[in-house]
Motif scaffolding. Structure first.
Motif, PDB file in Angstrom:
ATOM      1  N   TYR A   1     -44.718  54.232  31.437  1.00  0.00           N
ATOM      2  CA  TYR A   1     -43.442  53.511  31.738  1.00  0.00           C
ATOM      3  C   TYR A   1     -42.944  52.756  30.676  1.00  0.00           C
ATOM      4  N   ARG A   2     -41.457  52.757  30.798  1.00  0.00           N
ATOM      5  CA  ARG A   2     -40.805  52.181  29.663  1.00  0.00           C
ATOM      6  C   ARG A   2     -39.664  50.906  29.834  1.00  0.00           C
ATOM      7  N   LYS A   3     -39.825  50.016  29.150  1.00  0.00           N
ATOM      8  CA  LYS A   3     -39.053  48.705  29.137  1.00  0.00           C
ATOM      9  C   LYS A   3     -38.062  48.877  28.263  1.00  0.00           C
ATOM     10  N   GLN A   4     -36.767  48.660  28.617  1.00  0.00           N
ATOM     11  CA  GLN A   4     -35.731  48.780  27.653  1.00  0.00           C
ATOM     12  C   GLN A   4     -35.752  47.622  26.469  1.00  0.00           C
ATOM     13  N   GLY A   5     -35.607  48.168  25.588  1.00  0.00           N
ATOM     14  CA  GLY A   5     -35.503  47.264  24.251  1.00  0.00           C
ATOM     15  C   GLY A   5     -37.221  46.705  23.727  1.00  0.00           C
ATOM     16  N   ILE A   6     -37.953  47.125  24.627  1.00  0.00           N
ATOM     17  CA  ILE A   6     -39.401  46.567  24.177  1.00  0.00           C
ATOM     18  C   ILE A   6     -40.351  47.687  23.996  1.00  0.00           C
ATOM     19  N   GLY A   7     -40.335  48.837  24.509  1.00  0.00           N
ATOM     20  CA  GLY A   7     -41.028  50.161  24.359  1.00  0.00           C
ATOM     21  C   GLY A   7     -41.820  50.676  25.455  1.00  0.00           C
ATOM     22  N   ALA A   8     -42.688  51.558  25.076  1.00  0.00           N
ATOM     23  CA  ALA A   8     -43.514  52.478  26.165  1.00  0.00           C
ATOM     24  C   ALA A   8     -44.839  51.945  26.392  1.00  0.00           C
ATOM     25  N   PHE A   9     -45.060  51.834  27.776  1.00  0.00           N
ATOM     26  CA  PHE A   9     -46.461  51.518  28.227  1.00  0.00           C
ATOM     27  C   PHE A   9     -47.162  52.505  28.913  1.00  0.00           C
ATOM     28  N   VAL A  10     -48.816  52.255  28.827  1.00  0.00           N
ATOM     29  CA  VAL A  10     -49.304  53.310  29.521  1.00  0.00           C
ATOM     30  C   VAL A  10     -49.611  52.893  31.171  1.00  0.00           C
ATOM     31  N   ASN A  11     -49.354  53.794  31.847  1.00  0.00           N
ATOM     32  CA  ASN A  11     -49.595  53.654  33.445  1.00  0.00           C
ATOM     33  C   ASN A  11     -50.917  53.502  33.715  1.00  0.00           C
ATOM     34  N   ASP A  12     -51.386  52.994  34.765  1.00  0.00           N
ATOM     35  CA  ASP A  12     -52.288  52.891  35.601  1.00  0.00           C
ATOM     36  C   ASP A  12     -52.688  54.269  36.129  1.00  0.00           C
ATOM     37  N   GLN A  13     -53.504  54.980  35.501  1.00  0.00           N
ATOM     38  CA  GLN A  13     -53.913  56.384  36.267  1.00  0.00           C
ATOM     39  C   GLN A  13     -54.374  56.457  37.568  1.00  0.00           C
TER      40      GLN A  13
ATOM     41  N   GLU B   1     -55.589  51.815  27.143  1.00  0.00           N
ATOM     42  CA  GLU B   1     -55.680  51.179  28.240  1.00  0.00           C
ATOM     43  C   GLU B   1     -54.581  50.979  29.225  1.00  0.00           C
ATOM     44  N   ALA B   2     -54.624  50.942  30.521  1.00  0.00           N
ATOM     45  CA  ALA B   2     -53.513  50.709  31.342  1.00  0.00           C
ATOM     46  C   ALA B   2     -52.691  49.507  30.974  1.00  0.00           C
ATOM     47  N   GLY B   3     -51.475  49.505  30.845  1.00  0.00           N
ATOM     48  CA  GLY B   3     -50.568  48.336  30.568  1.00  0.00           C
ATOM     49  C   GLY B   3     -50.634  48.163  28.906  1.00  0.00           C
ATOM     50  N   GLU B   4     -51.242  48.876  27.984  1.00  0.00           N
ATOM     51  CA  GLU B   4     -51.231  48.934  26.571  1.00  0.00           C
ATOM     52  C   GLU B   4     -50.113  49.621  25.848  1.00  0.00           C
ATOM     53  N   LYS B   5     -49.344  49.088  25.024  1.00  0.00           N
ATOM     54  CA  LYS B   5     -48.128  49.541  24.429  1.00  0.00           C
ATOM     55  C   LYS B   5     -48.200  50.482  23.565  1.00  0.00           C
ATOM     56  N   LEU B   6     -47.520  51.663  23.591  1.00  0.00           N
ATOM     57  CA  LEU B   6     -47.610  52.848  22.711  1.00  0.00           C
ATOM     58  C   LEU B   6     -46.980  52.415  21.258  1.00  0.00           C
TER      59      LEU B   6
END
Length: 261
Positions: free
Chosen positions: A61-73, A25-30
């Motif tokens: 999109y990625r947040k440094q030190g946190i991880g990658a997250f799914v964009n709103d398509q 889902e949008a905003g979910e962390k990979l």
């Protein structure tokens, strides 16, 4: 699994399918980079390259030190990608290969040393290659590298491997970004001979500088395309609900080379 040269593409395509089919889902962390490395049985640089491509495509999109997250398509995204020649050929349905003309240490070139941000007196490694698409000379490359990176190429087969392959896959130095400048020039005798065209014929010149972590320059390249075999196509998109589309112009969705078969 696919060949070493396309492992990052395999990882990217797998994750892209998971995202576009709605498994995230949008905003979910990979999953973390470590988990992705274990799952795909690849190196961390391969995973990082795949994630970088997904980010360039606007899927994450990625947040440094946190991880990658799914964009709103549904959000506007920029789908311009940084690819190498073998990827371009594969997408065009052509078999890529190269003919190595020379690989040697050369004297400093003022313009190139400045672009690579190395000492003005530093010698460079220069690679001249004809790039083939299913056996036809599609492009001619002249590439300069600082000696620290260039010396990694001397024991490699650059007729079947790209510089991206060697730098990223073997030495785990990620190519994260690059700048392009596109102009049209008349081919001099040297370029014309490599592309089997007449001197002063028009060619498309692509100047590109690729960068790794910390914005460090890995190489600067002049690629000369035979326009009989390649053209660039620009795809634009417009969101009718956007109040800024008329003021800021249409957002660039895709800008990619198209090759004649």
């Amino acid at each position: 699994m696919e060949q070493q040269s396309s492992k990052h593409e395999y990882v990217k395509q797998h994750l892209q399918k998971e995202i576009t089919e709605g498994n995230y889902e949008a905003g979910e962390k990979l999953p973390s980079e470590n988990r992705l490395c274990d799952y795909f049985k690849v190196s961390r640089v391969t995973v990082r390259h795949a994630l970088q491509n997904l980010e360039n495509d606007g899927l994450i999109y990625r947040k440094q030190g946190i991880g990658a997250f799914v964009n709103d398509q549904n959000m506007k995204s920029n789908l311009v990608r940084l690819t190498d020649f073998s990827e371009d050929m594969r997408l065009a349905g052509l078999e890529s290969s190269s003919r190595l003309i020379s690989l040697k240490k050369v004297d400093p070139v003022k313009e190139v040393n400045e672009i690579l941000e190395v000492r003005p007196d530093m010698k460079l490694i220069r690679v001249d290659r004809i790039r083939l698409g299913s056996g036809k000379p599609v492009a001619f490359d002249i590439t300069w590298l600082p000696p620290g990176y260039g010396q990694l190429l001397f024991d490699e087969d650059l007729t079947t491997q790209t510089i991206y392959n060697v730098i990223e896959e073997k030495y785990e130095i990620p190519i994260l970004a690059g700048s392009y400048k596109i102009t049209a020039i008349n081919a001099d005798d040297y370029i014309a001979n490599q592309l089997n065209i007449s001197q002063n014929d028009a060619v498309l010149e692509i100047d590109r500088c690729s960068r790794t972590t910390g914005d460090k320059k890995v190489y600067f390249q002049k690629r000369y395309y035979n326009p009989a075999h390649v053209s660039y196509v620009m795809e634009l998109s417009r969101n009718d609900e956007s109040e800024t589309s008329s003021k800021d112009g249409l957002p660039l969705k895709e800008f990619s080379p198209k090759f004649a078969k």
